[in-house]
Scaffold this motif. Structure first.
Motif, PDB file in Angstrom:
ATOM      1  N   ARG A 181       0.886  -1.169   0.000  1.00  0.00           N
ATOM      2  CA  ARG A 181       0.000   0.000   0.000  1.00  0.00           C
ATOM      3  C   ARG A 181       0.927   1.223   0.000  1.00  0.00           C
ATOM      4  NH1 ARG A 181      -5.382   1.214   1.121  1.00  0.00           N
ATOM      5  NH2 ARG A 181      -5.657   3.192   2.179  1.00  0.00           N
ATOM      6  N   PRO A 182       1.230   1.749  -1.180  1.00  0.00           N
ATOM      7  CA  PRO A 182       2.278   2.777  -1.294  1.00  0.00           C
ATOM      8  C   PRO A 182       2.016   4.030  -0.453  1.00  0.00           C
ATOM      9  CG  PRO A 182       1.534   2.044  -3.464  1.00  0.00           C
ATOM     10  CD  PRO A 182       0.614   1.452  -2.459  1.00  0.00           C
ATOM     11  N   PHE A 183       3.098   4.596   0.048  1.00  0.00           N
ATOM     12  CA  PHE A 183       3.064   5.892   0.723  1.00  0.00           C
ATOM     13  C   PHE A 183       4.424   6.551   0.543  1.00  0.00           C
ATOM     14  CE2 PHE A 183       4.775   2.998   3.816  1.00  0.00           C
ATOM     15  CZ  PHE A 183       5.761   3.719   4.447  1.00  0.00           C
ATOM     16  N   TRP A 184       4.445   7.868   0.634  1.00  0.00           N
ATOM     17  CA  TRP A 184       5.663   8.649   0.468  1.00  0.00           C
ATOM     18  C   TRP A 184       5.623   9.805   1.456  1.00  0.00           C
ATOM     19  CZ3 TRP A 184       2.246   7.101  -3.156  1.00  0.00           C
ATOM     20  CH2 TRP A 184       2.695   6.222  -4.134  1.00  0.00           C
ATOM     21  N   GLY A 185       6.745  10.438   1.622  1.00  0.00           N
ATOM     22  CA  GLY A 185       6.835  11.654   2.412  1.00  0.00           C
ATOM     23  C   GLY A 185       7.723  12.649   1.691  1.00  0.00           C
ATOM     24  N   ILE A 186       7.373  13.901   1.824  1.00  0.00           N
ATOM     25  CA  ILE A 186       8.214  14.968   1.258  1.00  0.00           C
ATOM     26  C   ILE A 186       8.346  16.045   2.333  1.00  0.00           C
ATOM     27  CG2 ILE A 186       6.236  16.055   0.103  1.00  0.00           C
ATOM     28  CD1 ILE A 186       9.786  16.124  -1.284  1.00  0.00           C
ATOM     29  N   GLY A 187       9.577  16.427   2.588  1.00  0.00           N
ATOM     30  CA  GLY A 187       9.857  17.356   3.674  1.00  0.00           C
ATOM     31  C   GLY A 187       9.441  18.785   3.385  1.00  0.00           C
ATOM     32  N   LYS A 188       8.789  19.375   4.359  1.00  0.00           N
ATOM     33  CA  LYS A 188       8.417  20.795   4.278  1.00  0.00           C
ATOM     34  C   LYS A 188       9.682  21.638   4.116  1.00  0.00           C
ATOM     35  CE  LYS A 188       5.744  24.255   6.905  1.00  0.00           C
ATOM     36  NZ  LYS A 188       6.411  25.372   6.313  1.00  0.00           N
ATOM     37  N   ASP A 189      10.760  21.212   4.787  1.00  0.00           N
ATOM     38  CA  ASP A 189      12.017  21.957   4.705  1.00  0.00           C
ATOM     39  C   ASP A 189      12.623  21.923   3.303  1.00  0.00           C
ATOM     40  OD1 ASP A 189      11.772  22.532   7.393  1.00  0.00           O
ATOM     41  OD2 ASP A 189      13.014  20.846   8.024  1.00  0.00           O
ATOM     42  N   PHE A 190      12.214  20.956   2.459  1.00  0.00           N
ATOM     43  CA  PHE A 190      12.694  20.881   1.085  1.00  0.00           C
ATOM     44  C   PHE A 190      11.797  21.685   0.148  1.00  0.00           C
ATOM     45  CE2 PHE A 190      13.846  16.474   2.687  1.00  0.00           C
ATOM     46  CZ  PHE A 190      15.063  16.884   3.174  1.00  0.00           C
ATOM     47  N   LEU A 191      10.492  21.609   0.397  1.00  0.00           N
ATOM     48  CA  LEU A 191       9.558  22.299  -0.494  1.00  0.00           C
ATOM     49  C   LEU A 191       9.552  23.811  -0.301  1.00  0.00           C
ATOM     50  CD1 LEU A 191       6.449  19.937  -0.527  1.00  0.00           C
ATOM     51  CD2 LEU A 191       8.152  20.288  -2.324  1.00  0.00           C
ATOM     52  N   ASP A 192       9.668  24.261   0.939  1.00  0.00           N
ATOM     53  CA  ASP A 192       9.613  25.705   1.189  1.00  0.00           C
ATOM     54  C   ASP A 192      10.656  26.484   0.383  1.00  0.00           C
ATOM     55  OD1 ASP A 192       7.415  25.383   2.792  1.00  0.00           O
ATOM     56  OD2 ASP A 192       8.471  25.730   4.687  1.00  0.00           O
ATOM     57  N   PRO A 193      11.935  26.077   0.369  1.00  0.00           N
ATOM     58  CA  PRO A 193      12.913  26.828  -0.445  1.00  0.00           C
ATOM     59  C   PRO A 193      12.584  26.783  -1.949  1.00  0.00           C
ATOM     60  CG  PRO A 193      14.060  25.426   1.114  1.00  0.00           C
ATOM     61  CD  PRO A 193      12.606  25.057   1.178  1.00  0.00           C
ATOM     62  N   LEU A 194      12.104  25.629  -2.427  1.00  0.00           N
ATOM     63  CA  LEU A 194      11.749  25.529  -3.850  1.00  0.00           C
ATOM     64  C   LEU A 194      10.606  26.473  -4.197  1.00  0.00           C
ATOM     65  CD1 LEU A 194      11.861  21.681  -4.522  1.00  0.00           C
ATOM     66  CD2 LEU A 194      13.465  23.417  -5.330  1.00  0.00           C
ATOM     67  N   PRO A 237      -4.867   5.837  -2.131  1.00  0.00           N
ATOM     68  CA  PRO A 237      -4.855   5.998  -3.584  1.00  0.00           C
ATOM     69  C   PRO A 237      -4.611   7.446  -3.995  1.00  0.00           C
ATOM     70  CG  PRO A 237      -7.120   5.821  -2.817  1.00  0.00           C
ATOM     71  CD  PRO A 237      -6.238   5.665  -1.601  1.00  0.00           C
ATOM     72  N   LEU A 238      -4.023   7.590  -5.171  1.00  0.00           N
ATOM     73  CA  LEU A 238      -3.750   8.898  -5.753  1.00  0.00           C
ATOM     74  C   LEU A 238      -4.555   9.029  -7.053  1.00  0.00           C
ATOM     75  CD1 LEU A 238       0.097   8.995  -5.145  1.00  0.00           C
ATOM     76  CD2 LEU A 238      -1.664  10.256  -3.908  1.00  0.00           C
ATOM     77  N   PRO A 239      -4.747  10.242  -7.541  1.00  0.00           N
ATOM     78  CA  PRO A 239      -5.589  10.450  -8.725  1.00  0.00           C
ATOM     79  C   PRO A 239      -5.051   9.767  -9.986  1.00  0.00           C
ATOM     80  CG  PRO A 239      -5.068  12.546  -7.658  1.00  0.00           C
ATOM     81  CD  PRO A 239      -4.237  11.494  -6.995  1.00  0.00           C
ATOM     82  N   ASP A 240      -5.944   9.093 -10.693  1.00  0.00           N
ATOM     83  CA  ASP A 240      -5.570   8.464 -11.959  1.00  0.00           C
ATOM     84  C   ASP A 240      -5.029   9.489 -12.950  1.00  0.00           C
ATOM     85  OD1 ASP A 240      -6.286   5.970 -11.052  1.00  0.00           O
ATOM     86  OD2 ASP A 240      -8.256   5.985 -12.022  1.00  0.00           O
ATOM     87  N   ALA A 241      -5.526  10.710 -12.871  1.00  0.00           N
ATOM     88  CA  ALA A 241      -5.097  11.757 -13.803  1.00  0.00           C
ATOM     89  C   ALA A 241      -3.604  12.049 -13.691  1.00  0.00           C
ATOM     90  CB  ALA A 241      -5.897  13.041 -13.562  1.00  0.00           C
TER      91      ALA A 241
END
Length: 144
Positions: free
Chosen positions: A59-72, A122-126
């Motif tokens: 059952r897939p899951f991921w994480g993305i750090g706020k500290d990585f996205l904020d600078p981007l 689940p994530l969007p098919d689109a």
């Protein structure tokens, strides 16, 4: 680097930033692992910045750090995509705008304990792709 990520890079033509690239020095300090890449575009199109994550769970899951996205997100000119893989050929891809919309709507909730946004199936098919060719079409690289 993970085998599936190497397979994905090979199939799409995405590359790791080189030490001489401006991108390398800017982002090497932010990302601990080699999970960011450049998808070079034919001029006059801009290159695309990819953040690639892999999940091997049933059952897939991921994480993305706020500290990585904020600078981007501080730099309007950075056109990034978040790629969530379940294999070297398939997964989901989200544009910068879609990433931020999912965060604002709290579809991807921030876990304060590790400061990561949690992304669950689940994530969007689109947003799904089942081949490198489909991925390239989704990110607007229709030259392949």
């Amino acid at each position: 680097m993970d085998r599936e990520i190497l397979e994905f890079l090979s199939a799409t033509g995405a590359i790791e930033p080189q030490p001489t690239d401006e991108t390398y020095s800017s982002f090497r300090a932010i990302f601990r692992r080699s999970n960011y890449f450049i998808l070079r575009a034919a001029p006059p199109k801009p290159n695309k910045f990819l953040i690639v994550k892999i999940s091997r769970s049933k059952r897939p899951f991921w994480g993305i750090g706020k500290d990585f996205l904020d600078p981007l997100n501080k730099f309007e000119q950075i056109n990034y995509f978040l790629v969530l893989l379940v294999s070297g050929k398939e997964g989901w891809v989200f544009s910068r705008e879609e990433v931020n919309a999912n965060i604002r709507s709290q579809k991807w909730k921030l876990r304060e304990a590790d400061n990561n946004y949690k992304i669950n199936w689940p994530l969007p098919d689109a947003n799904s792709f089942t081949s490198p060719k489909t991925f390239l079409k989704r990110v607007g690289d229709v030259s392949t």
